[in-house]
Scaffold this motif. Sequence first.
Motif, PDB file in Angstrom:
ATOM      1  N   LEU A 227     -98.039 -71.235  49.028  1.00 49.43           N
ATOM      2  CA  LEU A 227     -97.068 -71.265  47.931  1.00 49.43           C
ATOM      3  C   LEU A 227     -97.325 -70.143  46.928  1.00 49.43           C
ATOM      4  O   LEU A 227     -96.382 -69.518  46.431  1.00 49.43           O
ATOM      5  CB  LEU A 227     -97.123 -72.615  47.207  1.00 49.43           C
ATOM      6  N   ILE A 228     -98.591 -69.885  46.642  1.00 49.30           N
ATOM      7  CA  ILE A 228     -98.935 -68.801  45.715  1.00 49.30           C
ATOM      8  C   ILE A 228     -98.467 -67.465  46.273  1.00 49.30           C
ATOM      9  O   ILE A 228     -97.923 -66.624  45.546  1.00 49.30           O
ATOM     10  CB  ILE A 228    -100.460 -68.796  45.445  1.00 49.30           C
ATOM     11  N   PHE A 257     -91.267 -68.006  54.917  1.00 47.80           N
ATOM     12  CA  PHE A 257     -92.506 -68.600  54.420  1.00 47.80           C
ATOM     13  C   PHE A 257     -92.231 -69.854  53.592  1.00 47.80           C
ATOM     14  O   PHE A 257     -93.076 -70.752  53.538  1.00 47.80           O
ATOM     15  CB  PHE A 257     -93.325 -67.576  53.641  1.00 47.80           C
ATOM     16  N   CYS A 258     -91.050 -69.934  52.982  1.00 45.97           N
ATOM     17  CA  CYS A 258     -90.666 -71.189  52.322  1.00 45.97           C
ATOM     18  C   CYS A 258     -90.510 -72.304  53.354  1.00 45.97           C
ATOM     19  O   CYS A 258     -91.009 -73.422  53.165  1.00 45.97           O
ATOM     20  CB  CYS A 258     -89.364 -71.007  51.543  1.00 45.97           C
ATOM     21  N   LEU A 259     -89.835 -71.998  54.467  1.00 46.35           N
ATOM     22  CA  LEU A 259     -89.675 -72.980  55.540  1.00 46.35           C
ATOM     23  C   LEU A 259     -91.023 -73.321  56.169  1.00 46.35           C
ATOM     24  O   LEU A 259     -91.302 -74.486  56.484  1.00 46.35           O
ATOM     25  CB  LEU A 259     -88.710 -72.442  56.602  1.00 46.35           C
ATOM     26  N   PHE A 260     -91.862 -72.310  56.324  1.00 47.67           N
ATOM     27  CA  PHE A 260     -93.202 -72.510  56.876  1.00 47.67           C
ATOM     28  C   PHE A 260     -94.024 -73.429  55.966  1.00 47.67           C
ATOM     29  O   PHE A 260     -94.735 -74.314  56.432  1.00 47.67           O
ATOM     30  CB  PHE A 260     -93.879 -71.148  57.026  1.00 47.67           C
ATOM     31  N   SER A 261     -93.898 -73.236  54.663  1.00 46.85           N
ATOM     32  CA  SER A 261     -94.687 -74.024  53.704  1.00 46.85           C
ATOM     33  C   SER A 261     -94.291 -75.500  53.720  1.00 46.85           C
ATOM     34  O   SER A 261     -95.122 -76.380  53.508  1.00 46.85           O
ATOM     35  CB  SER A 261     -94.544 -73.457  52.292  1.00 46.85           C
ATOM     36  N   SER A 263     -93.533 -77.170  56.256  1.00 47.48           N
ATOM     37  CA  SER A 263     -94.208 -77.795  57.398  1.00 47.48           C
ATOM     38  C   SER A 263     -95.678 -78.092  57.098  1.00 47.48           C
ATOM     39  O   SER A 263     -96.315 -78.860  57.823  1.00 47.48           O
ATOM     40  CB  SER A 263     -94.094 -76.896  58.636  1.00 47.48           C
ATOM     41  N   PHE A 264     -96.230 -77.498  56.046  1.00 52.38           N
ATOM     42  CA  PHE A 264     -97.588 -77.828  55.613  1.00 52.38           C
ATOM     43  C   PHE A 264     -97.594 -79.154  54.855  1.00 52.38           C
ATOM     44  O   PHE A 264     -98.425 -80.014  55.100  1.00 52.38           O
ATOM     45  CB  PHE A 264     -98.147 -76.720  54.713  1.00 52.38           C
ATOM     46  N   ARG A 265     -96.659 -79.286  53.912  1.00 53.45           N
ATOM     47  CA  ARG A 265     -96.494 -80.527  53.134  1.00 53.45           C
ATOM     48  C   ARG A 265     -95.029 -80.670  52.777  1.00 53.45           C
ATOM     49  O   ARG A 265     -94.419 -79.723  52.278  1.00 53.45           O
ATOM     50  CB  ARG A 265     -97.329 -80.490  51.850  1.00 53.45           C
ATOM     51  N   ILE A 266     -94.477 -81.839  52.972  1.00 54.61           N
ATOM     52  CA  ILE A 266     -93.042 -82.037  52.751  1.00 54.61           C
ATOM     53  C   ILE A 266     -92.649 -81.852  51.287  1.00 54.61           C
ATOM     54  O   ILE A 266     -91.528 -81.451  50.974  1.00 54.61           O
ATOM     55  CB  ILE A 266     -92.597 -83.426  53.271  1.00 54.61           C
ATOM     56  N   ILE A 267     -93.585 -82.110  50.357  1.00 56.74           N
ATOM     57  CA  ILE A 267     -93.294 -81.946  48.936  1.00 56.74           C
ATOM     58  C   ILE A 267     -92.953 -80.492  48.609  1.00 56.74           C
ATOM     59  O   ILE A 267     -92.299 -80.196  47.601  1.00 56.74           O
ATOM     60  CB  ILE A 267     -94.490 -82.439  48.074  1.00 56.74           C
ATOM     61  N   ASN A 268     -93.360 -79.562  49.491  1.00 56.95           N
ATOM     62  CA  ASN A 268     -93.077 -78.136  49.277  1.00 56.95           C
ATOM     63  C   ASN A 268     -91.598 -77.795  49.423  1.00 56.95           C
ATOM     64  O   ASN A 268     -91.201 -76.644  49.216  1.00 56.95           O
ATOM     65  CB  ASN A 268     -93.892 -77.272  50.246  1.00 56.95           C
ATOM     66  N   VAL A 269     -90.781 -78.775  49.770  1.00 53.29           N
ATOM     67  CA  VAL A 269     -89.339 -78.537  49.894  1.00 53.29           C
ATOM     68  C   VAL A 269     -88.755 -78.007  48.586  1.00 53.29           C
ATOM     69  O   VAL A 269     -87.741 -77.290  48.576  1.00 53.29           O
ATOM     70  CB  VAL A 269     -88.616 -79.831  50.345  1.00 53.29           C
ATOM     71  N   PRO A 275     -85.522 -69.015  47.048  1.00 48.85           N
ATOM     72  CA  PRO A 275     -84.482 -68.251  47.757  1.00 48.85           C
ATOM     73  C   PRO A 275     -83.079 -68.590  47.291  1.00 48.85           C
ATOM     74  O   PRO A 275     -82.181 -67.739  47.316  1.00 48.85           O
ATOM     75  CB  PRO A 275     -84.690 -68.631  49.230  1.00 48.85           C
ATOM     76  N   LEU A 276     -82.874 -69.838  46.839  1.00 48.39           N
ATOM     77  CA  LEU A 276     -81.558 -70.236  46.330  1.00 48.39           C
ATOM     78  C   LEU A 276     -81.191 -69.429  45.087  1.00 48.39           C
ATOM     79  O   LEU A 276     -80.019 -69.044  44.913  1.00 48.39           O
ATOM     80  CB  LEU A 276     -81.561 -71.734  46.022  1.00 48.39           C
ATOM     81  N   ILE A 277     -82.165 -69.147  44.251  1.00 53.12           N
ATOM     82  CA  ILE A 277     -81.939 -68.325  43.045  1.00 53.12           C
ATOM     83  C   ILE A 277     -81.377 -66.965  43.428  1.00 53.12           C
ATOM     84  O   ILE A 277     -80.409 -66.479  42.837  1.00 53.12           O
ATOM     85  CB  ILE A 277     -83.247 -68.160  42.249  1.00 53.12           C
ATOM     86  N   PHE A 278     -81.974 -66.351  44.461  1.00 55.21           N
ATOM     87  CA  PHE A 278     -81.514 -65.020  44.872  1.00 55.21           C
ATOM     88  C   PHE A 278     -80.162 -65.071  45.584  1.00 55.21           C
ATOM     89  O   PHE A 278     -79.366 -64.139  45.476  1.00 55.21           O
ATOM     90  CB  PHE A 278     -82.564 -64.352  45.769  1.00 55.21           C
ATOM     91  N   LEU A 279     -79.932 -66.146  46.321  1.00 54.32           N
ATOM     92  CA  LEU A 279     -78.622 -66.299  46.961  1.00 54.32           C
ATOM     93  C   LEU A 279     -77.510 -66.311  45.923  1.00 54.32           C
ATOM     94  O   LEU A 279     -76.460 -65.683  46.094  1.00 54.32           O
ATOM     95  CB  LEU A 279     -78.583 -67.601  47.772  1.00 54.32           C
TER      96      LEU A 279
END
Length: 322
Positions: A227-228, A257-261, A263-269, A275-279
């Motif tokens: 995340l960092i 890497f957001c999608l990858f993160s 998969s490490f912990r669901i809270i990372n959703v 990315p939504l900010i940039f979209l």
Amino acid sequence: MELLIIFFSINFFFFATLGYGNLFIKIVGEKYYNPSLGEIGYLGFFTISLLVLFFHFFLPLNLLFNSILYLIGFAFFLQNIRSNSLQLAKYYKFLLTILFLSILMFIKYKPNEDFGYYHLPYITNLIEEKIIFGLSNLQLNQGWNSIWLNIKSTYHVFLLNFNGIFFSNVIFYLFTSLIFYEKLNDSFNNKKSIFIFTFCLFFLIFLNSKFSRLNSFGLDVPSNFLLIYIFVLFFLIIQNEEKHEKSFRLFEYLVIFCLFSISFRIINVLILILPLIFLIKYKIFFIKIFRSKIIFAGILFFLFFSAQQIIYTGCFLIPNNL
């Protein structure tokens, strides 16, 4: 003898992971943004995860499969050794320092306190069986788990056997330290990058002080430092917003890497907000996203991971009991 085994094992896994990172870059291309050595390592983790998720539908992650997996990765590294050697030579002093530190950390290694509780049973199932339908019915902790345990399972290779699993924390530590150090170097003489410099310096020190023992690396540490790194990408996009093609390539890496993160912990959703900010801000057309090989790889990975969790739990969303 034990020190020699540790030294050669770390180097083998390190270079094999770089090999898969190189393979990913070769497929998507380096145009507009050339990832650093540490970032190639993170891409290697991503590529290994994608392959493991796919093959585990049909095969157990046993000694033979894992050994072949990393031998192929090592072969990819040798194939691209010229391009790798430039970056390795550039940071060889820092690499030798963190390699020495990682060996010291690994001596008298003791597993994380959660290891026997649910890491070990989950890894054992991955190693001994192909994907098991309804696995969470055996134990709740077996459902909707972390991709990091899938990655750890692949370190079960010939010669090292089960002891190889504990090298995963070392390799993550090496690539994470490299990322922060490389970003420090890149931003050192750039006035626009003073915030990125300070940010990376803080977390490089934090990583090497707070987590100076590798048995501190459960699931939370890899997840948090991923995340960092995502925030570093976020700051780099802002810094390069005038360079549209480079900022879009950084955006692509931000998405995977957001999608990858997650998969490490669901809270990372929650990290999908970035990315939504940039979209919204840059009004990125969806047609451009759909044409992106990098984002396609991220979506493919997340579909495989979601399918694995659905097979384990029988639920599309996380079951309340879990």
